[in-house]
Scaffold this motif. Structure first.
Motif, PDB file in Angstrom:
ATOM      1  N   PHE A 110       0.816  -1.227   0.000  1.00 46.05           N
ATOM      2  CA  PHE A 110       0.000   0.000   0.000  1.00 46.05           C
ATOM      3  C   PHE A 110       0.847   1.274   0.000  1.00 46.05           C
ATOM      4  O   PHE A 110       0.311   2.370   0.136  1.00 46.05           O
ATOM      5  N   SER A 111       2.186   1.121  -0.109  1.00 45.15           N
ATOM      6  CA  SER A 111       3.008   2.331  -0.171  1.00 45.15           C
ATOM      7  C   SER A 111       4.236   2.091  -1.042  1.00 45.15           C
ATOM      8  O   SER A 111       4.669   0.945  -1.239  1.00 45.15           O
ATOM      9  N   ALA A 112       4.802   3.193  -1.536  1.00 42.42           N
ATOM     10  CA  ALA A 112       5.991   3.113  -2.389  1.00 42.42           C
ATOM     11  C   ALA A 112       7.184   2.575  -1.596  1.00 42.42           C
ATOM     12  O   ALA A 112       8.004   1.819  -2.122  1.00 42.42           O
ATOM     13  N   ASN A 113       7.274   2.946  -0.323  1.00 37.25           N
ATOM     14  CA  ASN A 113       8.384   2.436   0.488  1.00 37.25           C
ATOM     15  C   ASN A 113       8.298   0.922   0.673  1.00 37.25           C
ATOM     16  O   ASN A 113       9.314   0.224   0.652  1.00 37.25           O
ATOM     17  N   GLN A 114       7.068   0.420   0.825  1.00 37.91           N
ATOM     18  CA  GLN A 114       6.910  -1.041   0.934  1.00 37.91           C
ATOM     19  C   GLN A 114       7.385  -1.706  -0.364  1.00 37.91           C
ATOM     20  O   GLN A 114       8.042  -2.745  -0.339  1.00 37.91           O
ATOM     21  N   ALA A 115       7.052  -1.087  -1.505  1.00 36.95           N
ATOM     22  CA  ALA A 115       7.450  -1.655  -2.796  1.00 36.95           C
ATOM     23  C   ALA A 115       8.971  -1.628  -2.955  1.00 36.95           C
ATOM     24  O   ALA A 115       9.573  -2.546  -3.529  1.00 36.95           O
ATOM     25  N   ILE A 130      -4.766  -1.367  -5.743  1.00 39.21           N
ATOM     26  CA  ILE A 130      -5.375  -0.092  -6.139  1.00 39.21           C
ATOM     27  C   ILE A 130      -6.751   0.125  -5.505  1.00 39.21           C
ATOM     28  O   ILE A 130      -7.002   1.141  -4.854  1.00 39.21           O
ATOM     29  N   GLY A 131      -7.652  -0.830  -5.711  1.00 39.91           N
ATOM     30  CA  GLY A 131      -9.041  -0.662  -5.263  1.00 39.91           C
ATOM     31  C   GLY A 131      -9.159  -0.417  -3.763  1.00 39.91           C
ATOM     32  O   GLY A 131      -9.959   0.413  -3.324  1.00 39.91           O
ATOM     33  N   ARG A 132      -8.347  -1.141  -2.994  1.00 42.60           N
ATOM     34  CA  ARG A 132      -8.471  -0.984  -1.529  1.00 42.60           C
ATOM     35  C   ARG A 132      -7.978   0.390  -1.069  1.00 42.60           C
ATOM     36  O   ARG A 132      -8.421   0.888  -0.037  1.00 42.60           O
ATOM     37  N   LEU A 133      -7.038   0.992  -1.828  1.00 44.08           N
ATOM     38  CA  LEU A 133      -6.630   2.373  -1.500  1.00 44.08           C
ATOM     39  C   LEU A 133      -7.749   3.338  -1.888  1.00 44.08           C
ATOM     40  O   LEU A 133      -8.100   4.240  -1.118  1.00 44.08           O
ATOM     41  N   ASP A 134      -8.318   3.121  -3.079  1.00 46.54           N
ATOM     42  CA  ASP A 134      -9.449   3.964  -3.513  1.00 46.54           C
ATOM     43  C   ASP A 134     -10.594   3.877  -2.501  1.00 46.54           C
ATOM     44  O   ASP A 134     -11.250   4.875  -2.211  1.00 46.54           O
ATOM     45  N   ASP A 135     -10.807   2.663  -1.949  1.00 48.40           N
ATOM     46  CA  ASP A 135     -11.889   2.451  -0.974  1.00 48.40           C
ATOM     47  C   ASP A 135     -11.774   3.379   0.242  1.00 48.40           C
ATOM     48  O   ASP A 135     -12.774   3.737   0.840  1.00 48.40           O
ATOM     49  N   ILE A 136     -10.515   3.713   0.597  1.00 46.73           N
ATOM     50  CA  ILE A 136     -10.347   4.597   1.768  1.00 46.73           C
ATOM     51  C   ILE A 136      -9.999   6.035   1.324  1.00 46.73           C
ATOM     52  O   ILE A 136      -9.345   6.787   2.038  1.00 46.73           O
ATOM     53  N   GLY A 140      -5.163   5.064  -5.512  1.00 54.76           N
ATOM     54  CA  GLY A 140      -4.452   3.812  -5.809  1.00 54.76           C
ATOM     55  C   GLY A 140      -3.546   3.920  -7.017  1.00 54.76           C
ATOM     56  O   GLY A 140      -2.443   3.387  -7.030  1.00 54.76           O
ATOM     57  N   MET A 141      -4.004   4.637  -8.040  1.00 57.55           N
ATOM     58  CA  MET A 141      -3.225   4.713  -9.271  1.00 57.55           C
ATOM     59  C   MET A 141      -1.939   5.512  -9.089  1.00 57.55           C
ATOM     60  O   MET A 141      -0.931   5.242  -9.726  1.00 57.55           O
ATOM     61  N   GLU A 142      -1.993   6.501  -8.191  1.00 55.85           N
ATOM     62  CA  GLU A 142      -0.780   7.293  -7.926  1.00 55.85           C
ATOM     63  C   GLU A 142       0.340   6.370  -7.420  1.00 55.85           C
ATOM     64  O   GLU A 142       1.512   6.549  -7.740  1.00 55.85           O
ATOM     65  N   LEU A 143      -0.048   5.368  -6.644  1.00 53.06           N
ATOM     66  CA  LEU A 143       0.955   4.420  -6.121  1.00 53.06           C
ATOM     67  C   LEU A 143       1.641   3.660  -7.262  1.00 53.06           C
ATOM     68  O   LEU A 143       2.855   3.435  -7.227  1.00 53.06           O
ATOM     69  N   HIS A 145       2.168   4.762 -10.292  1.00 47.94           N
ATOM     70  CA  HIS A 145       3.110   5.716 -10.917  1.00 47.94           C
ATOM     71  C   HIS A 145       4.374   5.855 -10.062  1.00 47.94           C
ATOM     72  O   HIS A 145       5.486   5.886 -10.585  1.00 47.94           O
ATOM     73  N   GLU A 146       4.186   5.964  -8.750  1.00 51.64           N
ATOM     74  CA  GLU A 146       5.351   6.134  -7.859  1.00 51.64           C
ATOM     75  C   GLU A 146       6.286   4.918  -7.923  1.00 51.64           C
ATOM     76  O   GLU A 146       7.504   5.056  -8.029  1.00 51.64           O
ATOM     77  N   ILE A 147       5.695   3.739  -7.870  1.00 54.58           N
ATOM     78  CA  ILE A 147       6.534   2.524  -7.888  1.00 54.58           C
ATOM     79  C   ILE A 147       7.262   2.405  -9.228  1.00 54.58           C
ATOM     80  O   ILE A 147       8.443   2.078  -9.285  1.00 54.58           O
ATOM     81  N   ARG A 148       6.539   2.727 -10.324  1.00 53.27           N
ATOM     82  CA  ARG A 148       7.169   2.657 -11.651  1.00 53.27           C
ATOM     83  C   ARG A 148       8.419   3.544 -11.691  1.00 53.27           C
ATOM     84  O   ARG A 148       9.477   3.148 -12.154  1.00 53.27           O
ATOM     85  N   GLN A 149       8.256   4.768 -11.150  1.00 54.59           N
ATOM     86  CA  GLN A 149       9.385   5.710 -11.177  1.00 54.59           C
ATOM     87  C   GLN A 149      10.557   5.200 -10.332  1.00 54.59           C
ATOM     88  O   GLN A 149      11.709   5.223 -10.758  1.00 54.59           O
ATOM     89  N   ILE A 150      10.239   4.703  -9.147  1.00 54.57           N
ATOM     90  CA  ILE A 150      11.306   4.215  -8.253  1.00 54.57           C
ATOM     91  C   ILE A 150      12.024   3.008  -8.871  1.00 54.57           C
ATOM     92  O   ILE A 150      13.263   2.946  -8.903  1.00 54.57           O
ATOM     93  N   TYR A 151      11.251   2.070  -9.396  1.00 51.24           N
ATOM     94  CA  TYR A 151      11.887   0.875  -9.978  1.00 51.24           C
ATOM     95  C   TYR A 151      12.735   1.249 -11.203  1.00 51.24           C
ATOM     96  O   TYR A 151      13.792   0.665 -11.421  1.00 51.24           O
ATOM     97  N   ASP A 152      12.247   2.215 -11.988  1.00 55.38           N
ATOM     98  CA  ASP A 152      13.021   2.638 -13.158  1.00 55.38           C
ATOM     99  C   ASP A 152      14.277   3.414 -12.743  1.00 55.38           C
ATOM    100  O   ASP A 152      15.333   3.281 -13.353  1.00 55.38           O
ATOM    101  N   ASN A 153      14.158   4.224 -11.675  1.00 57.55           N
ATOM    102  CA  ASN A 153      15.323   4.994 -11.202  1.00 57.55           C
ATOM    103  C   ASN A 153      16.488   4.075 -10.847  1.00 57.55           C
ATOM    104  O   ASN A 153      17.652   4.429 -11.029  1.00 57.55           O
ATOM    105  N   TYR A 154      16.169   2.910 -10.288  1.00 56.64           N
ATOM    106  CA  TYR A 154      17.230   2.028  -9.780  1.00 56.64           C
ATOM    107  C   TYR A 154      17.336   0.713 -10.541  1.00 56.64           C
ATOM    108  O   TYR A 154      18.038  -0.200 -10.110  1.00 56.64           O
TER     109      TYR A 154
END
Ligand code: E4P
Length: 216
Positions: A110-115, A130-136, A140-143, A145-154
């Motif tokens: 549920f977070s970029a740091n966890q990923a 995604i859906g469970r983040l949207d539920d609260i 969800g979709m922003e997550l 994007h964040e993970i994609r950027q982090i994984y691509d950075n490294y």
């Protein structure tokens, strides 16, 4: 983007596998419980229906228990991917099992740091929900994007497996965000084909063909 189907219903899986639309399957303890069938039996049957990865989740929460269950699950078929929760014990078990050559899907992200942690532990797949983040009322979709950027950075090679997908729009947004895989219920995958103009166009073509007596 690869498509996994998120279900333990073997009829649905066989149906979608025959259409060539799916590249793998994800399950979780709730879906297995819903099938009403013994865990190992249903996983073995699913593994025979698709050559792609089939996620089967442990229910132990401590490292030793997860390793024991993970090794047992991995023996069911060569395409079993062991699904582990995103906890410290889960990450440690991820490191051990991937070191033994077993594919691991780290779930309940549920977070970029966890990923980031999951990638460092050598996960084959990370499953952001995604859906469970949207539920609260979070995005969800922003997550994704964040993970994609982090994984691509490294240059991490952990694959982003977008999960908890509830709508056709989620699927499109995941593809735009560069998720490697998305997993969705059978109904969502089937709904992607729908468009009112396709239905209307087909209706007109068939009516014209009938009027003109066209036979193929
Ligand atoms: C993924 O691996 C999970 O099984 C699943 O996507 C959870 O979806 P839900 O939040 O709709 O239950």
């Amino acid at each position: 983007m690869k498509f996994f189907v998120d279900t333990a219903d073997t009829k649905d899986i066989a149906d979608l596998a025959a259409s060539g639309l799916i590249d793998g399957v994800t399950t979780n303890p709730s879906l297995i419980a819903k099938s009403g069938r013994p865990f190992a039996e249903v996983i073995a049957e699913i593994c025979a229906l698709t050559p792609g990865p089939v996620s089967a989740e442990v229910v132990a929460t401590d490292y030793d228990g997860m390793i024991k269950e993970g090794r047992k699950l991995a023996k069911i078929a060569s395409n079993v991917t062991v699904k582990l929760p995103l906890t410290l014990d889960g990450l440690k078990a991820c490191k051990t099992l991937t070191g033994e050559g077993t594919q691991v899907n780290v779930t309940l992200c549920f977070s970029a740091n966890q990923a980031l942690l999951a990638a460092k532990a050598g996960a084959t797949f990370i499953s952001p929900f995604i859906g469970r983040l949207d539920d609260i009322h979070l995005d969800g979709m922003e997550l994704i994007h964040e993970i994609r950027q982090i994984y691509d950075n490294y240059l991490f090679d952990t694959e982003i497996l977008a999960a908890s997908i509830r709508t056709a729009n989620h699927v499109k947004q995941c593809a735009l965000a560069g998720a490697d895989v998305m997993t969705a219920p059978p109904a969502v995958i089937k709904s992607l084909v729908n468009h009112p103009l396709t239905d209307k166009g087909l209706e007109t073509f068939l009516a014209d063909a009938k009027k003109a007596g066209i036979k193929v």
